[in-house]
Enzyme design. Structure first.
Site, PDB file in Angstrom:
ATOM      1  N   TYR A  73      25.463   1.828   4.022  1.00  0.00           N
ATOM      2  CA  TYR A  73      26.555   2.574   5.131  1.00  0.00           C
ATOM      3  C   TYR A  73      27.788   1.578   4.549  1.00  0.00           C
ATOM      4  O   TYR A  73      28.686   2.090   4.516  1.00  0.00           O
ATOM      5  CB  TYR A  73      26.147   2.274   6.319  1.00  0.00           C
ATOM      6  CG  TYR A  73      27.219   3.094   7.302  1.00  0.00           C
ATOM      7  CD1 TYR A  73      27.237   4.466   7.356  1.00  0.00           C
ATOM      8  CD2 TYR A  73      28.004   2.324   8.005  1.00  0.00           C
ATOM      9  CE1 TYR A  73      28.158   5.106   8.095  1.00  0.00           C
ATOM     10  CE2 TYR A  73      28.959   2.849   8.931  1.00  0.00           C
ATOM     11  CZ  TYR A  73      28.789   4.207   8.914  1.00  0.00           C
ATOM     12  OH  TYR A  73      29.928   4.728   9.797  1.00  0.00           O
TER      13      TYR A  73
ATOM     14  N   LYS B 289      31.078   2.881   3.006  1.00  0.00           N
ATOM     15  CA  LYS B 289      32.426   3.198   3.719  1.00  0.00           C
ATOM     16  C   LYS B 289      33.638   2.143   3.071  1.00  0.00           C
ATOM     17  O   LYS B 289      34.574   2.501   2.939  1.00  0.00           O
ATOM     18  CB  LYS B 289      32.148   2.768   5.000  1.00  0.00           C
ATOM     19  CG  LYS B 289      31.297   3.759   6.063  1.00  0.00           C
ATOM     20  CD  LYS B 289      32.128   5.159   5.917  1.00  0.00           C
ATOM     21  CE  LYS B 289      31.553   6.125   6.845  1.00  0.00           C
ATOM     22  NZ  LYS B 289      32.181   7.356   7.058  1.00  0.00           N
TER      23      LYS B 289
END
Length: 263
Positions: free
Chosen positions: A168, A172
């Site tokens: 993640y 991002k």
């Protein structure tokens, strides 16, 4: 029945006449962004994977705000999903002025237990899909010659490491840098690209994941304001970036995190 617009979205924050595509628009932050944009006067293309949920969102927002709304049920993880969505969204209104790249997933797991399939799925949805969608939408904006605004809903996890969020954080962080490249290359065409980076947001999912006091306490201790965000605090930042009020803002990543990423 049409209701009055939110008084927060007035003056330069109005989006009347703007055509916006919002991904992940039926739940959580995306649903709140869609409502904020409708209240600000934008015409919308709402994207998600569930046609039933999209239809319900379209009906509710149209009834509340009287704005024009189209939907596109597309799985952005599919190889051709981003290009197909860009085409359908542009066809809906004859072009786009705003893209809000919001759709994302998370599969928390320790680094030492990384599941390759879940890692790949996270990169596909959180980085590949929005980057390719922005590329396709940007190409149409450049051809139209009318400028535009591309807004990435990233995460504070793009700016500061978060345990158990290996894929993640990587996805991002990559998306924030991709957005800066968009800003650099597209600025000469009057197209702005910016990111917002929220901390934990108390959507339904956020409440589920972070509702336990024992789990939330260490994270809250790192946020000077001492609380998590609520959806409208993210939506307000997105509306501002999309609007003429932010006409000279390009290539920034704005933490919506109560000071979490100060360190």
């Amino acid at each position: 029945m049409t209701t009055l617009a939110d008084p927060r979205y007035a003056g330069a924050l109005r989006l009347d006449g703007k055509r916006a595509l919002i991904t992940g628009a039926t739940k959580g932050i995306g649903a709140d962004i869609a409502r904020a944009f409708a209240s600000a006067g934008a015409d919308l293309v709402l994207s998600g994977r569930d046609e039933t949920e999209l239809s319900a969102a379209r009906s509710a927002l149209s009834e509340q705000f009287g704005t024009q709304i189209h939907t596109a049920a597309i799985d952005l993880a599919e190889a051709d999903g981003p290009a197909e969505l860009a085409r359908r969204a542009a066809d809906a209104f004859g072009g786009l002025d705003i893209l809000v790249n919001n759709a994302g997933i998370s599969h928390p797991q320790p680094v030492t237990a990384t599941d390759p399939a879940l890692f790949d799925a996270t990169i596909a949805v959180n980085l590949r899909a929005p980057a390719l969608l922005a590329s396709a939408v940007a190409a149409a904006m450049v051809e139209a010659g009318t400028g535009g605004s591309i807004i990435t809903v990233a995460s504070a996890a793009a700016l500061a490491p978060l345990p158990d969020h290996y894929a993640y954080c990587a996805s991002k962080a990559g998306l924030v840098m991709a957005t800066k490249v968009l800003a650099r290359e597209l600025g000469p065409y009057g197209i702005r690209a910016n990111s917002v980076c929220p901390t934990v947001v108390l959507t339904e999912m956020g409440q589920r994941v972070w509702g336990e006091e024992a789990k939330a306490a260490p994270m809250l201790a790192r946020i000077p304001l001492g609380r998590f965000a609520v959806p409208h605090e993210v939506s307000d930042a997105v509306v501002w970036l999309a609007s003429d009020a932010a006409s000279m803002v390009n290539g920034v990543d704005i933490p919506v995190d109560g000071g979490y990423t100060m360190g």
